[in-house]
Motif scaffolding. Sequence first.
Motif, PDB file in Angstrom:
ATOM      1  N   TRP A  23       0.608  -1.035   0.265  1.00 49.84           N
ATOM      2  CA  TRP A  23      -0.217  -0.103  -0.152  1.00 49.84           C
ATOM      3  C   TRP A  23       0.671   1.265   0.115  1.00 49.84           C
ATOM      4  CZ3 TRP A  23      -4.994   0.165  -1.236  1.00 49.84           C
ATOM      5  CH2 TRP A  23      -5.636   1.319  -1.178  1.00 49.84           C
ATOM      6  N   GLY A  24       0.747   2.045  -0.914  1.00 53.22           N
ATOM      7  CA  GLY A  24       1.476   3.296  -1.275  1.00 53.22           C
ATOM      8  C   GLY A  24       1.625   4.411  -0.348  1.00 53.22           C
ATOM      9  N   GLU A  25       0.647   4.429   0.552  1.00 52.58           N
ATOM     10  CA  GLU A  25       0.352   5.369   1.684  1.00 52.58           C
ATOM     11  C   GLU A  25       1.291   4.821   3.107  1.00 52.58           C
ATOM     12  OE1 GLU A  25      -3.760   7.350   1.237  1.00 52.58           O
ATOM     13  OE2 GLU A  25      -3.839   5.348   2.043  1.00 52.58           O
ATOM     14  N   SER A  26       1.883   3.722   3.148  1.00 51.74           N
ATOM     15  CA  SER A  26       2.658   3.381   4.201  1.00 51.74           C
ATOM     16  C   SER A  26       4.119   3.514   3.988  1.00 51.74           C
ATOM     17  CB  SER A  26       2.127   2.161   4.321  1.00 51.74           C
ATOM     18  OG  SER A  26       2.949   1.428   5.702  1.00 51.74           O
ATOM     19  N   GLU A  27       4.761   3.716   5.093  1.00 47.45           N
ATOM     20  CA  GLU A  27       6.123   3.839   5.033  1.00 47.45           C
ATOM     21  C   GLU A  27       6.671   2.358   5.244  1.00 47.45           C
ATOM     22  OE1 GLU A  27       7.438   6.829   8.016  1.00 47.45           O
ATOM     23  OE2 GLU A  27       5.927   8.271   7.191  1.00 47.45           O
ATOM     24  N   GLY A  28       6.145   1.485   5.318  1.00 46.66           N
ATOM     25  CA  GLY A  28       6.563  -0.016   5.487  1.00 46.66           C
ATOM     26  C   GLY A  28       5.618  -0.908   4.973  1.00 46.66           C
ATOM     27  N   SER A 109       7.754  -2.657 -11.037  1.00 44.11           N
ATOM     28  CA  SER A 109       7.120  -2.254  -9.759  1.00 44.11           C
ATOM     29  C   SER A 109       6.109  -1.357 -10.111  1.00 44.11           C
ATOM     30  CB  SER A 109       7.946  -1.757  -8.898  1.00 44.11           C
ATOM     31  OG  SER A 109       7.575  -1.161  -7.603  1.00 44.11           O
ATOM     32  N   ALA A 110       6.376  -0.200 -10.765  1.00 43.46           N
ATOM     33  CA  ALA A 110       5.456   0.848 -11.037  1.00 43.46           C
ATOM     34  C   ALA A 110       4.233   0.138 -11.892  1.00 43.46           C
ATOM     35  CB  ALA A 110       6.158   1.916 -11.980  1.00 43.46           C
ATOM     36  N   ALA A 111       4.161  -0.692 -12.777  1.00 43.06           N
ATOM     37  CA  ALA A 111       3.205  -1.084 -13.378  1.00 43.06           C
ATOM     38  C   ALA A 111       2.438  -2.164 -12.566  1.00 43.06           C
ATOM     39  CB  ALA A 111       3.770  -1.885 -14.828  1.00 43.06           C
ATOM     40  N   GLU A 112       2.925  -2.857 -11.898  1.00 36.81           N
ATOM     41  CA  GLU A 112       2.128  -3.609 -10.748  1.00 36.81           C
ATOM     42  C   GLU A 112       1.491  -2.783  -9.848  1.00 36.81           C
ATOM     43  OE1 GLU A 112       5.293  -6.353  -9.056  1.00 36.81           O
ATOM     44  OE2 GLU A 112       4.713  -7.774 -10.443  1.00 36.81           O
ATOM     45  N   ALA A 113       2.086  -1.741  -9.593  1.00 35.99           N
ATOM     46  CA  ALA A 113       1.398  -0.973  -8.483  1.00 35.99           C
ATOM     47  C   ALA A 113       0.045  -0.380  -8.948  1.00 35.99           C
ATOM     48  CB  ALA A 113       2.178   0.136  -7.809  1.00 35.99           C
ATOM     49  N   THR A 114       0.176   0.161 -10.396  1.00 33.95           N
ATOM     50  CA  THR A 114      -1.035   0.647 -11.013  1.00 33.95           C
ATOM     51  C   THR A 114      -2.150  -0.317 -11.061  1.00 33.95           C
ATOM     52  OG1 THR A 114       0.611   2.087 -12.129  1.00 33.95           O
ATOM     53  CG2 THR A 114      -1.666   1.886 -13.310  1.00 33.95           C
ATOM     54  N   GLU A 115      -1.520  -1.447 -11.521  1.00 29.79           N
ATOM     55  CA  GLU A 115      -2.706  -2.433 -11.970  1.00 29.79           C
ATOM     56  C   GLU A 115      -3.269  -3.112 -10.443  1.00 29.79           C
ATOM     57  OE1 GLU A 115      -2.761  -6.999 -13.748  1.00 29.79           O
ATOM     58  OE2 GLU A 115      -1.057  -6.566 -12.879  1.00 29.79           O
ATOM     59  N   TYR A 117      -3.666  -1.102  -7.743  1.00 29.88           N
ATOM     60  CA  TYR A 117      -4.862  -0.305  -7.258  1.00 29.88           C
ATOM     61  C   TYR A 117      -5.975  -0.253  -8.097  1.00 29.88           C
ATOM     62  CZ  TYR A 117      -0.780   1.833  -4.422  1.00 29.88           C
ATOM     63  OH  TYR A 117       0.155   1.876  -3.578  1.00 29.88           O
ATOM     64  N   ILE A 118      -5.987  -0.304  -9.494  1.00 27.75           N
ATOM     65  CA  ILE A 118      -7.021  -0.264 -10.373  1.00 27.75           C
ATOM     66  C   ILE A 118      -7.887  -1.610 -10.108  1.00 27.75           C
ATOM     67  CG2 ILE A 118      -8.007  -0.593 -12.706  1.00 27.75           C
ATOM     68  CD1 ILE A 118      -5.294   1.468 -13.446  1.00 27.75           C
ATOM     69  N   GLN A 119      -7.169  -2.579 -10.000  1.00 26.86           N
ATOM     70  CA  GLN A 119      -8.128  -3.875  -9.785  1.00 26.86           C
ATOM     71  C   GLN A 119      -8.711  -3.822  -8.385  1.00 26.86           C
ATOM     72  OE1 GLN A 119      -5.347  -7.178  -9.992  1.00 26.86           O
ATOM     73  NE2 GLN A 119      -5.494  -7.531 -12.288  1.00 26.86           N
ATOM     74  N   LEU A 120      -7.941  -3.337  -7.345  1.00 33.26           N
ATOM     75  CA  LEU A 120      -8.912  -3.012  -6.163  1.00 33.26           C
ATOM     76  C   LEU A 120     -10.078  -2.291  -6.068  1.00 33.26           C
ATOM     77  CD1 LEU A 120      -5.744  -2.963  -3.409  1.00 33.26           C
ATOM     78  CD2 LEU A 120      -7.734  -4.891  -3.438  1.00 33.26           C
ATOM     79  N   TYR A 121      -9.755  -1.006  -6.665  1.00 31.41           N
ATOM     80  CA  TYR A 121     -10.847  -0.125  -6.963  1.00 31.41           C
ATOM     81  C   TYR A 121     -11.790  -0.620  -7.542  1.00 31.41           C
ATOM     82  CZ  TYR A 121     -13.154   4.052  -8.681  1.00 31.41           C
ATOM     83  OH  TYR A 121     -14.101   4.985  -9.116  1.00 31.41           O
ATOM     84  N   SER A 122     -11.563  -1.471  -8.733  1.00 27.67           N
ATOM     85  CA  SER A 122     -12.839  -1.814  -9.574  1.00 27.67           C
ATOM     86  C   SER A 122     -13.568  -3.058  -8.694  1.00 27.67           C
ATOM     87  CB  SER A 122     -12.028  -2.541 -10.829  1.00 27.67           C
ATOM     88  OG  SER A 122     -11.581  -1.578 -11.772  1.00 27.67           O
ATOM     89  N   ALA A 123     -12.770  -3.979  -7.869  1.00 24.82           N
ATOM     90  CA  ALA A 123     -13.700  -4.920  -7.168  1.00 24.82           C
ATOM     91  C   ALA A 123     -14.652  -4.258  -6.046  1.00 24.82           C
ATOM     92  CB  ALA A 123     -12.575  -5.915  -6.601  1.00 24.82           C
ATOM     93  N   PHE A 124     -13.931  -3.342  -5.371  1.00 21.82           N
ATOM     94  CA  PHE A 124     -14.952  -2.623  -4.380  1.00 21.82           C
ATOM     95  C   PHE A 124     -15.849  -1.768  -4.823  1.00 21.82           C
ATOM     96  CE2 PHE A 124     -11.453  -3.766  -1.402  1.00 21.82           C
ATOM     97  CZ  PHE A 124     -12.251  -4.203  -0.370  1.00 21.82           C
ATOM     98  N   LYS A 125     -15.745  -1.256  -5.993  1.00 21.80           N
ATOM     99  CA  LYS A 125     -16.643  -0.449  -6.869  1.00 21.80           C
ATOM    100  C   LYS A 125     -17.966  -1.401  -7.267  1.00 21.80           C
ATOM    101  CE  LYS A 125     -17.070   3.877  -8.320  1.00 21.80           C
ATOM    102  NZ  LYS A 125     -17.501   4.884  -7.504  1.00 21.80           N
ATOM    103  N   GLN A 126     -17.595  -2.719  -7.175  1.00 22.88           N
ATOM    104  CA  GLN A 126     -18.866  -3.866  -7.774  1.00 22.88           C
ATOM    105  C   GLN A 126     -19.966  -3.895  -6.321  1.00 22.88           C
ATOM    106  OE1 GLN A 126     -17.938  -7.003 -10.315  1.00 22.88           O
ATOM    107  NE2 GLN A 126     -15.758  -6.083 -10.561  1.00 22.88           N
TER     108      GLN A 126
END
Length: 166
Positions: A23-28, A109-115, A117-126
């Motif tokens: 999770w990108g908002e965490s320092e660890g 790493s950047a591509a995986e992070a993008t994917e 977040y988008i997958q999590l967003y899409s799943a919870f949006k359902q």
Amino acid sequence: MTELTGAIASKLLKTIVADYNFWGESEGDSPLAVKRAKVPLDEKKILALDASARKKAEQIEGYKAPERTIVTKTLDEVFKPLVTSSLLQLEGKSNSILEGTLTIESLESAAEATEYYIQLYSAFKQLNSPKVCYVEDASDPYTGMFIIGTSADGQTVFAQSLLIQT
């Protein structure tokens, strides 16, 4: 669109976090744990789950969670900045690859992070009534995070993490 039951939503989310779980908002390292409950997560339940996670993280006998407040945000408020940041990182690395200063592997790493977040967003949006709750205390480096939604069969599906934010 198919309505997600609690079991299907939980399985989908577990598949998403199995691949990339940072999770990108965490320092660890703050992996998401996907869970479901037959009852809604009210403020009391969220605080109890958060206290349990903090106690486990602190590993101190008799640890008592500090006074905390819950801040609720929409999926868009949380995910748009994360996706934007990972896309900008991806764009910067892409430009560096074109200039010959980085390798294609550096995009991973950047591509995986993008994917992720988008997958999590899409799943919870359902799910019904999706939201993100942060459990905060100014004197504690931990922030509890809960991404919550309700499935078509009335179960509460959530992803929980304890973020490190100093």
